[in-house]
Design a protein around this motif. Structure first.
Motif, PDB file in Angstrom:
ATOM      1  N   THR A  46      -7.950  -0.098 -31.861  1.00  0.00           N
ATOM      2  CA  THR A  46      -6.951  -1.017 -32.148  1.00  0.00           C
ATOM      3  C   THR A  46      -7.476  -2.417 -32.591  1.00  0.00           C
ATOM      4  O   THR A  46      -8.534  -2.726 -31.896  1.00  0.00           O
ATOM      5  CB  THR A  46      -5.765  -0.871 -31.212  1.00  0.00           C
ATOM      6  N   GLU A  47      -6.979  -3.148 -33.304  1.00  0.00           N
ATOM      7  CA  GLU A  47      -7.243  -4.699 -33.444  1.00  0.00           C
ATOM      8  C   GLU A  47      -5.889  -5.038 -33.745  1.00  0.00           C
ATOM      9  O   GLU A  47      -4.992  -4.995 -34.389  1.00  0.00           O
ATOM     10  CB  GLU A  47      -8.138  -4.598 -34.839  1.00  0.00           C
ATOM     11  N   THR A  48      -5.654  -6.295 -32.659  1.00  0.00           N
ATOM     12  CA  THR A  48      -4.608  -7.179 -32.775  1.00  0.00           C
ATOM     13  C   THR A  48      -4.971  -8.514 -33.136  1.00  0.00           C
ATOM     14  O   THR A  48      -5.727  -9.078 -32.587  1.00  0.00           O
ATOM     15  CB  THR A  48      -4.059  -6.939 -31.355  1.00  0.00           C
ATOM     16  N   VAL A  55      -8.088  -9.324 -30.934  1.00  0.00           N
ATOM     17  CA  VAL A  55      -8.685  -8.355 -29.570  1.00  0.00           C
ATOM     18  C   VAL A  55      -8.763  -6.906 -30.491  1.00  0.00           C
ATOM     19  O   VAL A  55      -8.056  -6.376 -30.992  1.00  0.00           O
ATOM     20  CB  VAL A  55      -7.343  -8.366 -28.685  1.00  0.00           C
ATOM     21  N   VAL A  56     -10.101  -6.498 -30.019  1.00  0.00           N
ATOM     22  CA  VAL A  56     -10.422  -5.184 -30.590  1.00  0.00           C
ATOM     23  C   VAL A  56     -10.310  -4.331 -29.392  1.00  0.00           C
ATOM     24  O   VAL A  56     -11.240  -4.538 -28.374  1.00  0.00           O
ATOM     25  CB  VAL A  56     -11.881  -5.202 -31.282  1.00  0.00           C
ATOM     26  N   THR A  57      -9.787  -3.227 -29.152  1.00  0.00           N
ATOM     27  CA  THR A  57      -9.910  -2.330 -28.093  1.00  0.00           C
ATOM     28  C   THR A  57     -10.447  -0.878 -28.604  1.00  0.00           C
ATOM     29  O   THR A  57      -9.936  -0.245 -29.712  1.00  0.00           O
ATOM     30  CB  THR A  57      -8.412  -1.799 -27.715  1.00  0.00           C
ATOM     31  N   LEU A  85     -23.332  -0.735 -23.687  1.00  0.00           N
ATOM     32  CA  LEU A  85     -21.995  -1.878 -23.682  1.00  0.00           C
ATOM     33  C   LEU A  85     -21.229  -1.113 -22.392  1.00  0.00           C
ATOM     34  O   LEU A  85     -21.410  -0.211 -22.043  1.00  0.00           O
ATOM     35  CB  LEU A  85     -21.263  -1.308 -24.900  1.00  0.00           C
ATOM     36  N   LEU A  86     -20.448  -1.996 -21.975  1.00  0.00           N
ATOM     37  CA  LEU A  86     -19.629  -1.852 -20.662  1.00  0.00           C
ATOM     38  C   LEU A  86     -18.299  -1.511 -21.133  1.00  0.00           C
ATOM     39  O   LEU A  86     -17.397  -2.249 -21.617  1.00  0.00           O
ATOM     40  CB  LEU A  86     -19.673  -3.041 -19.637  1.00  0.00           C
ATOM     41  N   ARG A 114     -12.968  -0.376 -23.875  1.00  0.00           N
ATOM     42  CA  ARG A 114     -13.623  -1.549 -23.722  1.00  0.00           C
ATOM     43  C   ARG A 114     -12.747  -2.459 -24.679  1.00  0.00           C
ATOM     44  O   ARG A 114     -12.443  -2.077 -26.026  1.00  0.00           O
ATOM     45  CB  ARG A 114     -15.353  -1.497 -24.515  1.00  0.00           C
ATOM     46  N   VAL A 115     -12.653  -3.801 -24.108  1.00  0.00           N
ATOM     47  CA  VAL A 115     -11.767  -4.574 -24.941  1.00  0.00           C
ATOM     48  C   VAL A 115     -12.549  -5.855 -25.059  1.00  0.00           C
ATOM     49  O   VAL A 115     -13.023  -6.427 -23.977  1.00  0.00           O
ATOM     50  CB  VAL A 115     -10.531  -5.021 -23.938  1.00  0.00           C
ATOM     51  N   THR A 116     -12.612  -6.280 -26.378  1.00  0.00           N
ATOM     52  CA  THR A 116     -13.386  -7.663 -26.510  1.00  0.00           C
ATOM     53  C   THR A 116     -12.174  -8.641 -27.420  1.00  0.00           C
ATOM     54  O   THR A 116     -11.362  -8.275 -28.087  1.00  0.00           O
ATOM     55  CB  THR A 116     -14.710  -7.125 -27.467  1.00  0.00           C
ATOM     56  N   GLY A 117     -12.771  -9.932 -27.450  1.00  0.00           N
ATOM     57  CA  GLY A 117     -11.758 -10.864 -28.106  1.00  0.00           C
ATOM     58  C   GLY A 117     -11.058 -11.748 -27.336  1.00  0.00           C
ATOM     59  O   GLY A 117     -10.754 -11.715 -26.321  1.00  0.00           O
TER      60      GLY A 117
END
Length: 117
Positions: A46-48, A55-57, A85-86, A114-117
């Motif tokens: 997903t991308e919010t 935020v990319v999950t 990647l963690l 993994r969540v980034t952003g």
């Protein structure tokens, strides 16, 4: 099919200022557990898009080979992929019983995110 590998990263523990035992994720305190014979596949992405950040999950589903019972627990972190990647294990780890002998584990399944952003 079960030719991938990952590394479980498990925290140590320490006592905080109030005397409670808490997870210790410092590099010297964690335990790394190599896990082989797994199959990792996409689960969710997903991308919010917000006003200030995106935020990319990314979610992945992991299945172990039949007859294996890797040491993975809810709350563990997982290093995976060529860049290590963690990811965070999500929810409980499912240990499926062997259909011919219910006292043995047939295989293990879990999801990691993994969540980034």
């Amino acid at each position: 099919m079960f030719r991938q590998q990952l590394t479980v990263v498990r925290p140590g523990t320490r006592t905080d200022r109030s005397g409670s035992t808490v997870d210790d994720w410092s590099p010297a305190a964690v335990t790394r557990i190599p896990v082989t014979r797994v199959h990792v596949q996409p689960n969710q992405q997903t991308e919010t898009v917000g006003d200030t950040r995106t935020v990319v999950t990314t979610g992945l589903r992991v299945l172990s080979a039949p007859g294996t019972n890797p040491d993975v627990r809810a709350g563990d972190r997982i290093e995976f992929g060529p860049s290590n990647l963690l990811y965070q294990v999500q929810g409980e780890v499912a240990r499926w019983p062997d259909p011919t002998n219910s006292s043995r584990v047939h295989h293990v399944e879990f999801t990691m995110t993994r969540v980034t952003g």
